[in-house]
Scaffold this active site. Structure first.
Site, PDB file in Angstrom:
ATOM      1  N   ARG A  22       5.883   9.580   2.515  1.00 41.56           N
ATOM      2  CA  ARG A  22       4.455   9.729   2.229  1.00 41.56           C
ATOM      3  C   ARG A  22       3.625   9.962   3.495  1.00 41.56           C
ATOM      4  O   ARG A  22       2.446  10.301   3.401  1.00 41.56           O
ATOM      5  CB  ARG A  22       3.915   8.471   1.524  1.00 41.56           C
ATOM      6  CG  ARG A  22       4.482   8.280   0.127  1.00 41.56           C
ATOM      7  CD  ARG A  22       3.735   7.199  -0.619  1.00 41.56           C
ATOM      8  NE  ARG A  22       2.355   7.610  -0.852  1.00 41.56           N
ATOM      9  CZ  ARG A  22       1.352   6.769  -1.079  1.00 41.56           C
ATOM     10  NH1 ARG A  22       1.566   5.468  -1.098  1.00 41.56           N
ATOM     11  NH2 ARG A  22       0.131   7.211  -1.274  1.00 41.56           N
ATOM     12  N   GLN A  32       0.832  -1.201   0.000  1.00 45.04           N
ATOM     13  CA  GLN A  32       0.000   0.000   0.000  1.00 45.04           C
ATOM     14  C   GLN A  32       0.873   1.261   0.000  1.00 45.04           C
ATOM     15  O   GLN A  32       0.559   2.236  -0.669  1.00 45.04           O
ATOM     16  CB  GLN A  32      -0.938   0.012   1.213  1.00 45.04           C
ATOM     17  CG  GLN A  32      -1.978  -1.073   1.189  1.00 45.04           C
ATOM     18  CD  GLN A  32      -1.460  -2.417   1.698  1.00 45.04           C
ATOM     19  OE1 GLN A  32      -0.304  -2.582   2.084  1.00 45.04           O
ATOM     20  NE2 GLN A  32      -2.333  -3.420   1.686  1.00 45.04           N
ATOM     21  N   TYR A  33       1.972   1.214   0.739  1.00 47.46           N
ATOM     22  CA  TYR A  33       2.859   2.374   0.794  1.00 47.46           C
ATOM     23  C   TYR A  33       3.420   2.689  -0.595  1.00 47.46           C
ATOM     24  O   TYR A  33       3.510   3.846  -0.986  1.00 47.46           O
ATOM     25  CB  TYR A  33       4.013   2.135   1.782  1.00 47.46           C
ATOM     26  CG  TYR A  33       4.868   3.366   1.941  1.00 47.46           C
ATOM     27  CD1 TYR A  33       4.502   4.369   2.834  1.00 47.46           C
ATOM     28  CD2 TYR A  33       6.017   3.553   1.176  1.00 47.46           C
ATOM     29  CE1 TYR A  33       5.262   5.526   2.958  1.00 47.46           C
ATOM     30  CE2 TYR A  33       6.783   4.692   1.298  1.00 47.46           C
ATOM     31  CZ  TYR A  33       6.398   5.682   2.193  1.00 47.46           C
ATOM     32  OH  TYR A  33       7.146   6.835   2.303  1.00 47.46           O
ATOM     33  N   ARG A  34       3.780   1.664  -1.331  1.00 49.28           N
ATOM     34  CA  ARG A  34       4.392   1.860  -2.652  1.00 49.28           C
ATOM     35  C   ARG A  34       3.376   2.194  -3.738  1.00 49.28           C
ATOM     36  O   ARG A  34       3.760   2.592  -4.832  1.00 49.28           O
ATOM     37  CB  ARG A  34       5.176   0.616  -3.042  1.00 49.28           C
ATOM     38  CG  ARG A  34       6.404   0.410  -2.185  1.00 49.28           C
ATOM     39  CD  ARG A  34       7.241  -0.769  -2.654  1.00 49.28           C
ATOM     40  NE  ARG A  34       8.257  -1.077  -1.674  1.00 49.28           N
ATOM     41  CZ  ARG A  34       8.270  -2.173  -0.922  1.00 49.28           C
ATOM     42  NH1 ARG A  34       7.349  -3.108  -1.078  1.00 49.28           N
ATOM     43  NH2 ARG A  34       9.224  -2.358  -0.034  1.00 49.28           N
TER      44      ARG A  34
END
Length: 146
Positions: free
Chosen positions: A84, A51-53
Site C-alpha cells: 500500500r 491503519q495499514y490494514r
C-alpha cells in the site's frame, strides 16, 4: 540456550532498538515488524498495523521504514514489504554507496535515510537526494496530524 543469529542481524536489531525510543519521544506512533502482505514484516510501519490494514485509511498517510546497518544488495528486501506504500524509506549507516546503486534505489522508489554526518561520504550529486533522520521524522509527524 544460544540463539544462532547472524552478526549483521544483531546490529540491525540494535539500530531498530535505538530508533524506537526516538520515535516514542517525538510522539510518533508506529508498529514494529507488523505483518503485511505475503507475511512480510517491515521494520517500522507508521502510524501502525491497524491503519495499514484498514482499506479506508488513506495510503498517503502511511509510511514504512526498513532498517539495515549496511545495504549492499539487501536493500531490495524491503520492496515487497508494504504494497500500500509507494515510496519505501530505508535507514542505513552505510557510507558512500555508489551512484549506480542509489540510482537503482531511486528507480524502485526507495528513499535512503542516513544520519546527517554520513551525508558527506556520498557524492555531491547524491546528497541532494539523501534524507536525514530529522527529515524523515518530520514527514512521519506531518502524516500523523489529524
Amino acid at each position: 540456550m544460544k540463539l544462532d543469529v547472524h552478526p549483521g542481524v544483531r546490529v540491525g536489531l540494535a539500530l531498530e532498538n535505538h530508533l524506537a525510543p526516538l520515535f516514542g519521544a517525538l510522539g510518533i506512533r508506529c508498529s514494529r515488524a507488523a505483518v503485511t502482505e505475503r507475511r512480510s514484516k517491515p521494520d517500522f510501519l507508521f502510524p501502525g498495523a491497524t491503519q495499514y490494514r484498514d482499506p479506508a485509511f488513506d495510503p498517503l498517510r502511511l509510511t514504512m521504514l526498513g532498517v539495515k546497518s549496511t545495504c549492499k544488495d539487501r536493500w531490495r528486501q524491503i520492496l515487497p514489504e508494504a504494497d500500500r506504500i509507494g515510496t519505501k524509506h530505508l535507514l542505513t549507516l552505510e557510507t558512500g554507496i555508489s551512484e549506480h546503486q542509489t540510482g537503482e534505489m531511486q528507480s524502485q522508489s526507495v528513499q535512503l535515510v542516513l544520519p546527517r554526518v554520513l551525508h558527506e561520504t556520498y557524492s555531491v550529486a547524491q546528497r541532494g537526494w539523501l534524507w536525514d533522520v530529522r527529515g524523515f521524522t518530520n514527514l512521519v509527524l506531518s502524516r500523523q496530524q489529524p
